[in-house]
Design an enzyme around this catalytic site. Structure first.
Site, PDB file in Angstrom:
ATOM      1  NE  ARG A   1      -3.672   0.103   2.631  1.00  0.00           N
ATOM      2  CZ  ARG A   1      -4.393  -0.221   3.706  1.00  0.00           C
ATOM      3  NH1 ARG A   1      -4.160   0.397   4.855  1.00  0.00           N
ATOM      4  NH2 ARG A   1      -5.309  -1.158   3.639  1.00  0.00           N
TER       5      ARG A   1
ATOM      6  CB  SER B   1     -12.094  -2.631   0.898  1.00  0.00           C
ATOM      7  OG  SER B   1     -10.708  -2.834   0.970  1.00  0.00           O
TER       8      SER B   1
ATOM      9  CE  LYS C   1      -7.992   3.416   4.370  1.00  0.00           C
ATOM     10  NZ  LYS C   1      -8.216   2.685   3.095  1.00  0.00           N
TER      11      LYS C   1
END
Length: 393
Positions: free
Chosen positions: A227, A296, A325
């Protein structure tokens, strides 16, 4: 006191319509109106002049209108004979008041049962295979289920998904089937499954550097994801290419987060996308390239949206509170994870706040993979933490 949601069904004449509208003047909750005009057997249940009263009074008080095709046609004074006409009709119905519309497509011909939701600007279709035989009472059951899920605090789209599942379960007498959510009705009829994950997903670290990819691959992680953030596109290409070489040498499936073009260019095993990335990705190109796809999900509507693409795996999170996050969704918890497991045929990955203390209860939900971030990268001894995870996963 007043309930949170009221569902209205058959209102046979103008006097009753006006009386209900008057009663709702002080109501602060949501009103679902299923405009029952005709019985399944064909007899007319509403006087024709009642439609004028609906438009003048009740339509100012409702939040969601749930007509079938004949009912929508009566309200708009025209015939609706196709999916394209359904989409236009649903939007036109919104102009009759400040409400949302779910137009049920059971009266359309074909192999698919397709319903559309719209608020007048945005829209979404839900699709399931059509059940055989004539069904009676589906509209009443659907609107009642929709109202019940709204009362439980779900958004309209989440309630829409669950109400359609409830209808399928009741009338098929089988387990509820998860519908798929698309923004085009024809696309819903031509789904191509993505390639399956050929290796165990298992322990799935999500990391932010090539150095971590190298460590985790050497330590025995089953699957890896990179990521990247706070960098430039060209720099990302080089980093992803390095990660591909490392993971291919170690025979570890490697997913690129978000950057699907770079995943294709570098020959990565797969790409992981968030919901906001789905509409900007060339899914046909990804599919043709043979890449695996992970998506997701955080809600029923997002789950139905992911299901439309038949991905290689579906991720649910955050399971527990997380600081990895900023999240617009709260912790999903084990209860939701268990429900997801029952609904999802694809491999299921749990993510968010998972650590060695709660790992066993997550695995007990039957997930295929466990994505970890800070439990590994912020551990005092990351290698030891990785080995401790691997013992259980």
């Amino acid at each position: 006191g007043w309930p949170q949601v009221i569902k209205i069904g058959l209102l046979p004449n103008s006097d009753i319509v006006k009386a209900v509208a008057h009663l709702l003047q002080e109501f602060k909750g949501s009103v679902v109106y299923d405009p029952v005009m005709m019985a399944s057997a064909g007899q007319l249940l509403m006087e024709k002049q009642t439609i004028h009263a609906l438009k003048e009074t009740l339509f100012k008080r409702i939040n969601i209108l749930t007509p079938n095709i004949p009912e929508a046609g009566s309200l708009l004074n025209r015939k609706i004979t196709s999916l394209a006409e359904m989409a236009i009709a649903a939007k036109d119905l919104c102009q009759l008041g400040s409400f949302q519309v779910i137009l049920k497509g059971g009266h359309c011909q074909g192999d698919w049962a397709q319903d559309i939701w719209t608020d007048g600007s945005k829209h979404a279709w839900l699709t399931l295979p059509r059940l055989a035989g004539k069904m009676r009472g589906t509209g009443c059951v659907f609107s009642a289920a929709l109202a019940a899920f709204l009362a439980l605090g779900y958004t309209v789209l989440d309630a829409f998904v669950q109400a359609k599942m409830a209808i399928h379960a009741v009338y098929s007498r089988t387990a509820a089937q998860l519908p798929w959510l698309t923004f085009c009705p024809i696309a819903a009829q031509h789904r191509l499954p993505f390639a399956p994950c050929t290796q165990k997903i298992g322990l799935y670290p999500v990391v932010e550097s090539v150095a971590w990819i190298k460590k985790c691959a050497q330590w025995g992680a089953h699957t890896l994801q990179l990521r990247l953030k706070n960098g430039c596109f060209d720099e990302y290409h080089d980093k992803i290419q390095q990660a591909v070489k490392i993971t291919q040498a170690q025979q570890v499936p490697f997913f690129v987060n978000d950057y699907w073009q770079l995943a294709m260019q570098t020959g990565a095993y797969g790409v992981h996308l968030g919901q906001e990335d789905l509409e900007h990705c060339d899914m046909a190109a990804l599919h043709a390239a043979g890449l695996r796809l992970g998506i997701s999900t955080h809600s029923y509507a997002e789950l139905a949206r992911a299901h439309a693409f038949q991905p290689s795996y579906i991720a649910l999170g955050p399971i527990y509170p997380t600081t990895a996050k900023i999240m617009k969704f709260g912790p999903q918890g084990l209860h939701t994870l268990k429900k997801w497991r029952q609904m999802v045929a694809a491999p299921l990955v749990a993510i968010g706040g998972i650590n060695l203390e709660n790992l066993a209860e997550v695995l007990a939900c039957g997930v295929d993979g466990v994505a970890i971030i800070s439990a590994l990268t912020q551990a005092k001894d990351p290698f030891l933490a990785c080995q401790q995870f691997l013992v259980q996963v």
